[in-house]
Design a protein around this motif. Structure first.
Motif, mmCIF file in Angstrom:
data_model
loop_
_atom_site.group_PDB
_atom_site.id
_atom_site.type_symbol
_atom_site.label_atom_id
_atom_site.label_comp_id
_atom_site.label_asym_id
_atom_site.label_seq_id
_atom_site.Cartn_x
_atom_site.Cartn_y
_atom_site.Cartn_z
ATOM 1 N N ARG A 7 0.821 -1.215 0.000
ATOM 2 C CA ARG A 7 0.000 0.000 0.000
ATOM 3 C C ARG A 7 0.854 1.265 0.000
ATOM 4 N NH1 ARG A 7 -5.237 -0.993 0.494
ATOM 5 N NH2 ARG A 7 -5.968 -2.910 1.502
ATOM 6 N N LEU A 8 1.934 1.266 0.786
ATOM 7 C CA LEU A 8 2.725 2.484 0.928
ATOM 8 C C LEU A 8 3.985 2.487 0.066
ATOM 9 C CD1 LEU A 8 2.494 3.136 4.771
ATOM 10 C CD2 LEU A 8 0.993 3.928 2.939
ATOM 11 N N ALA A 9 4.466 1.321 -0.347
ATOM 12 C CA ALA A 9 5.692 1.263 -1.165
ATOM 13 C C ALA A 9 5.575 0.092 -2.134
ATOM 14 C CB ALA A 9 6.917 1.147 -0.262
ATOM 15 N N THR A 10 6.432 -0.916 -1.969
ATOM 16 C CA THR A 10 6.347 -2.107 -2.811
ATOM 17 C C THR A 10 6.014 -3.312 -1.944
ATOM 18 O OG1 THR A 10 8.621 -2.903 -2.602
ATOM 19 C CG2 THR A 10 8.212 -1.112 -4.177
ATOM 20 N N GLY A 35 -12.644 12.898 -3.693
ATOM 21 C CA GLY A 35 -11.322 12.974 -4.300
ATOM 22 C C GLY A 35 -10.588 14.224 -3.873
ATOM 23 N N ALA A 36 -9.241 14.153 -3.884
ATOM 24 C CA ALA A 36 -8.416 15.305 -3.543
ATOM 25 C C ALA A 36 -6.988 15.065 -4.005
ATOM 26 C CB ALA A 36 -8.444 15.557 -2.027
ATOM 27 N N ARG A 37 -6.238 16.135 -4.068
ATOM 28 C CA ARG A 37 -4.814 16.035 -4.387
ATOM 29 C C ARG A 37 -4.054 15.376 -3.231
ATOM 30 N NH1 ARG A 37 -2.080 19.248 -8.544
ATOM 31 N NH2 ARG A 37 -3.581 19.276 -10.259
ATOM 32 N N ASP A 38 -3.079 14.558 -3.590
ATOM 33 C CA ASP A 38 -2.113 13.987 -2.647
ATOM 34 C C ASP A 38 -2.694 12.992 -1.658
ATOM 35 O OD1 ASP A 38 -0.065 15.521 -3.817
ATOM 36 O OD2 ASP A 38 -0.543 17.240 -2.547
ATOM 37 N N TRP A 39 -3.885 12.491 -1.903
ATOM 38 C CA TRP A 39 -4.368 11.358 -1.101
ATOM 39 C C TRP A 39 -3.615 10.117 -1.563
ATOM 40 C CZ3 TRP A 39 -10.468 11.741 -0.764
ATOM 41 C CH2 TRP A 39 -10.790 12.787 0.108
ATOM 42 N N HIS A 40 -2.986 9.429 -0.637
ATOM 43 C CA HIS A 40 -2.134 8.287 -0.989
ATOM 44 C C HIS A 40 -2.993 7.162 -1.568
ATOM 45 C CE1 HIS A 40 0.870 5.165 -0.814
ATOM 46 N NE2 HIS A 40 1.766 6.007 -0.337
ATOM 47 N N PRO A 41 -2.688 6.737 -2.806
ATOM 48 C CA PRO A 41 -3.536 5.713 -3.447
ATOM 49 C C PRO A 41 -3.525 4.364 -2.736
ATOM 50 C CG PRO A 41 -1.568 6.147 -4.764
ATOM 51 C CD PRO A 41 -1.615 7.215 -3.704
ATOM 52 N N GLY A 42 -2.508 4.114 -1.910
ATOM 53 C CA GLY A 42 -2.408 2.812 -1.259
ATOM 54 C C GLY A 42 -3.431 2.555 -0.173
ATOM 55 N N VAL A 43 -4.085 3.605 0.334
ATOM 56 C CA VAL A 43 -5.051 3.400 1.421
ATOM 57 C C VAL A 43 -6.473 3.776 1.019
ATOM 58 C CG1 VAL A 43 -3.279 3.783 3.179
ATOM 59 C CG2 VAL A 43 -4.697 5.697 2.436
ATOM 60 N N LEU A 44 -6.672 4.131 -0.229
ATOM 61 C CA LEU A 44 -7.985 4.625 -0.646
ATOM 62 C C LEU A 44 -9.051 3.537 -0.586
ATOM 63 C CD1 LEU A 44 -7.031 6.997 -3.598
ATOM 64 C CD2 LEU A 44 -7.265 7.497 -1.166
ATOM 65 N N GLY A 45 -8.668 2.290 -0.840
ATOM 66 C CA GLY A 45 -9.636 1.199 -0.737
ATOM 67 C C GLY A 45 -10.161 1.037 0.680
ATOM 68 N N ILE A 46 -9.273 1.218 1.666
ATOM 69 C CA ILE A 46 -9.692 1.106 3.062
ATOM 70 C C ILE A 46 -10.636 2.252 3.415
ATOM 71 C CG2 ILE A 46 -8.899 1.022 5.452
ATOM 72 C CD1 ILE A 46 -6.206 0.021 4.420
ATOM 73 N N VAL A 47 -10.300 3.468 2.963
ATOM 74 C CA VAL A 47 -11.158 4.621 3.237
ATOM 75 C C VAL A 47 -12.522 4.434 2.571
ATOM 76 C CG1 VAL A 47 -11.418 7.122 2.967
ATOM 77 C CG2 VAL A 47 -9.167 6.146 3.511
ATOM 78 N N ALA A 48 -12.516 3.959 1.323
ATOM 79 C CA ALA A 48 -13.789 3.703 0.626
ATOM 80 C C ALA A 48 -14.619 2.676 1.383
ATOM 81 C CB ALA A 48 -13.519 3.229 -0.802
ATOM 82 N N SER A 49 -13.959 1.650 1.899
ATOM 83 C CA SER A 49 -14.666 0.626 2.657
ATOM 84 C C SER A 49 -15.300 1.207 3.920
ATOM 85 C CB SER A 49 -13.696 -0.505 3.023
ATOM 86 O OG SER A 49 -14.356 -1.534 3.716
ATOM 87 N N ARG A 50 -14.578 2.095 4.596
ATOM 88 C CA ARG A 50 -15.119 2.731 5.798
ATOM 89 C C ARG A 50 -16.347 3.583 5.464
ATOM 90 N NH1 ARG A 50 -12.197 2.263 10.298
ATOM 91 N NH2 ARG A 50 -9.981 1.684 10.160
ATOM 92 N N MET A 51 -16.271 4.332 4.378
ATOM 93 C CA MET A 51 -17.392 5.186 3.990
ATOM 94 C C MET A 51 -18.610 4.341 3.602
ATOM 95 S SD MET A 51 -16.212 8.272 4.407
ATOM 96 C CE MET A 51 -15.121 7.659 5.694
ATOM 97 N N THR A 52 -18.357 3.260 2.868
ATOM 98 C CA THR A 52 -19.459 2.370 2.463
ATOM 99 C C THR A 52 -20.146 1.774 3.675
ATOM 100 O OG1 THR A 52 -18.405 1.834 0.349
ATOM 101 C CG2 THR A 52 -20.025 0.268 1.179
#
Length: 567
Positions: A290-293, A353-370
């Motif tokens: 999520r944050l690197a490789t 959506g916003a600038r500089d939101w780290h793409p590696g954690v967006l799925g978790i945030v989406a899950s929380r919102m859902t």
């Protein structure tokens, strides 16, 4: 959003007579089993006590023979083989599993992971170019990706590379031209419930049936299959249930030093359960990617060095804490956007959506919102050039890929499965996409589907909550998608003493119903405004060890003022 409590209808006379009293010593658990609609005693026993001997022939999956034949040809001819994976738990577990079986046959495949930040998901043009430049594969096995990579696989074919795809993601339209696509979803096959590690297990089984191998224990690989199946949230029914049921046993006695160390740092003790994978092991394995490789996660699964295993487990644990910090910051910002842009009476979906939101954690945030708002949710992070990478999560009954397909003209690319998807989009069309996605979801769901519910599986009384009940409840495991942990309701409950707050967030309650008492935990309940007792309580059952004794704990899901039986 306040949830409506939904109680199961009364049981009707069963069309098939099954002697439940012989199979199950709890009336409550027997009712749960009856509602699953088993067609025979054999089916019911198969659910309660899954057996590996019931697994189907792997060659029933389309294109399996062509894939296995090509893999053996590459092994026999000592060709350059690359196994190209993905950076989540399913991807790295699948890579590790295929590496083990191929090495057992004398091959030495190169394992390749795309760079999430620079190259994106799967067989992107950038990752394919880097892979080919470094390794010039004669056979590339794409695992957990490739079903929609028509152009990229055509490019590999033009370079002289044969491709085998082993994947479980939804096809979008046409399929790539390659040696074999082992993806039940691409052929409408009955095995469409597998994750990619499950399919890798079936490929391994097919290889062993074709060319038996002395000394290779395929059952021991089920630790990887259980990890991936639970972490990827695929349905835990049919063969998946069997694989995870045995897989958690293999995980508890795994031969992999990395997994042993990861369980140590994450506080997982035997008996290992699916929830340990979902909430402790899976997030730590995912954190690196999520944050690197995801290289560290893959190394952890493959290493035989105890010292390296310990070091990698600590690194993944640290990465997970860093991930939690990044996720918390974005969640706060996302909540602010929800307050500004979301109207529950108007909007069938949430798009943030916003600038500089780290793409590696967006799925978790989406899950929380859902989960919180009971709406399909897309969360996108844009870089300095205006390119956005996003993740989406859905609600039951809506394929998020189907909704995104209706917005495809605004997207650079997208893909996924029914409940989760990823996408790439330009910032210039984001507002148009927000409106179009909301409209697409509105056309695909009913108002009733957007009403949050709390589904009660059965009613019970405190007098029936005892050690024997806990044993029968254990037979329903593993719990997860497709086999949710039951939610029970107990009515007319009183407080038997003052509440206690733990860790500033959780409530510890001592409850009574008549002459019977129970301890209960209400996680994050300290912030809840509780009604005046008596209460109806919705809860799940968990086992807890206390002073060497196994006891039953109630984990509260919701509390309401006591209502009549008809409510």
């Amino acid at each position: 959003m306040e949830r409506r409590w939904i109680f199961p209808p009364p049981l009707e006379a069963a069309s098939v007579e099954i002697p439940w009293t012989e199979l199950c010593g709890s009336d409550c658990i027997a009712r749960l089993l009856q509602r699953k609609g088993f067609a025979s005693r054999e089916n019911a026993e198969g659910f309660l006590r899954p057996r590996l001997k019931t697994l189907g022939d792997p060659f029933l999956i389309p294109n399996m023979k062509a894939a296995v034949d090509r893999i053996f040809h590459a092994i026999d001819a000592q060709q350059r083989i690359v196994v190209f994976g993905d950076y989540d738990v399913d991807g790295v577990a699948s890579l590790a599993l295929l590496a083990d079986i191929m090495r057992a046959y004398g091959a030495n495949p190169t394992l390749f992971l795309p760079l999430r930040m620079e190259e994106g998901y799967g067989l992107s043009a950038e990752s394919v170019a880097r892979c080919y430049a470094a390794y010039q594969p004669e056979l590339l096995i794409a695992i957990d990706c490739g079903t929609s990579s028509i152009a990229e696989i055509a490019d590999l074919k033009a370079r002289g590379t044969d491709v085998v795809v082993i994947d479980h993601h939804e096809p979008k339209s046409a399929l790539p031209d390659c040696i074999a696509i082992v993806n039940p979803k691409a052929s409408g096959n009955e095995f469409a419930y597998f994750c990619s590690a499950g399919l890798a297990f079936k490929v391994s089984h097919a290889m062993l049936k074709t060319r038996p191998l002395t000394g290779f224990d395929l059952k021991a690989q089920l630790d990887l299959v259980a990890l991936a199946t639970v972490a990827d949230i695929v349905p835990l029914h049919r063969e998946n249930r069997t694989l995870v049921h045995r897989g958690v046993i293999e995980l508890a006695r795994t031969r992999r030093p990395g997994l042993r160390e990861l369980m140590q740092v994450s506080g997982v003790r035997s008996p290992v359960q699916a929830e340990h994978i979902g909430f402790r092991l899976g997030p730590r394995l995912n954190a690196a990617g999520r944050l690197a490789t995801a290289e560290r996660a893959l190394k952890l699964l493959l290493t035989n060095d105890e010292g390296e295993a310990r070091s990698l487990a600590v690194e993944l644990d640290t990465s997970n804490r860093e991930r939690q910090g990044v996720e918390k910051k974005i969640t706060i910002a996302a909540e602010e956007q929800v307050a500004q842009t979301f109207d529950p009476d108007r909007d069938a979906a949430i798009v943030l959506g916003a600038r500089d939101w780290h793409p590696g954690v967006l799925g978790i945030v989406a899950s929380r919102m859902t989960k919180k708002y009971h709406r399909p949710t897309i969360v996108v992070g844009f870089d300095e050039t205006g390119v956005g990478k996003g993740s989406g999560r859905s609600v039951d009954g809506l394929s998020i890929v189907a909704a995104l397909s209706r917005c495809s003209a605004l997207l650079e690319k997208f893909g996924g499965h029914e409940m989760a998807a990823g996408l790439t989009i330009r910032e210039t069309v984001f507002e148009d996409f927000r409106a179009q996605f909301r409209d697409a979801v509105r056309a695909l769901v009913t108002d009733d589907q957007l009403q949050p519910r709390l589904a009660i599986d059965d009613e019970i009384e405190f007098r029936d909550l005892h050690a024997d009940f806990l044993g029968w409840h254990d037979l329903l495991q593993p719990f997860g998608n497709g086999n949710a942990q039951p939610i029970f309701c107990v009515r007319g409950v009183e407080l038997a003493g003052p509440t206690r707050v733990a860790s500033d967030r959780h409530l510890i309650l001592r409850l009574k119903q008549g002459r019977h008492y129970q301890r209960a935990v209400f996680f994050d309940g300290a912030a809840e405004k509780l009604p005046t007792p008596p209460w109806d309580i919705a809860f799940r059952v968990h086992a807890d060890e206390y002073q060497g004794e196994r006891r039953l704990d109630m984990h509260i899901q919701a509390i309401r003022a006591a209502e009549s039986k008809s409510s």
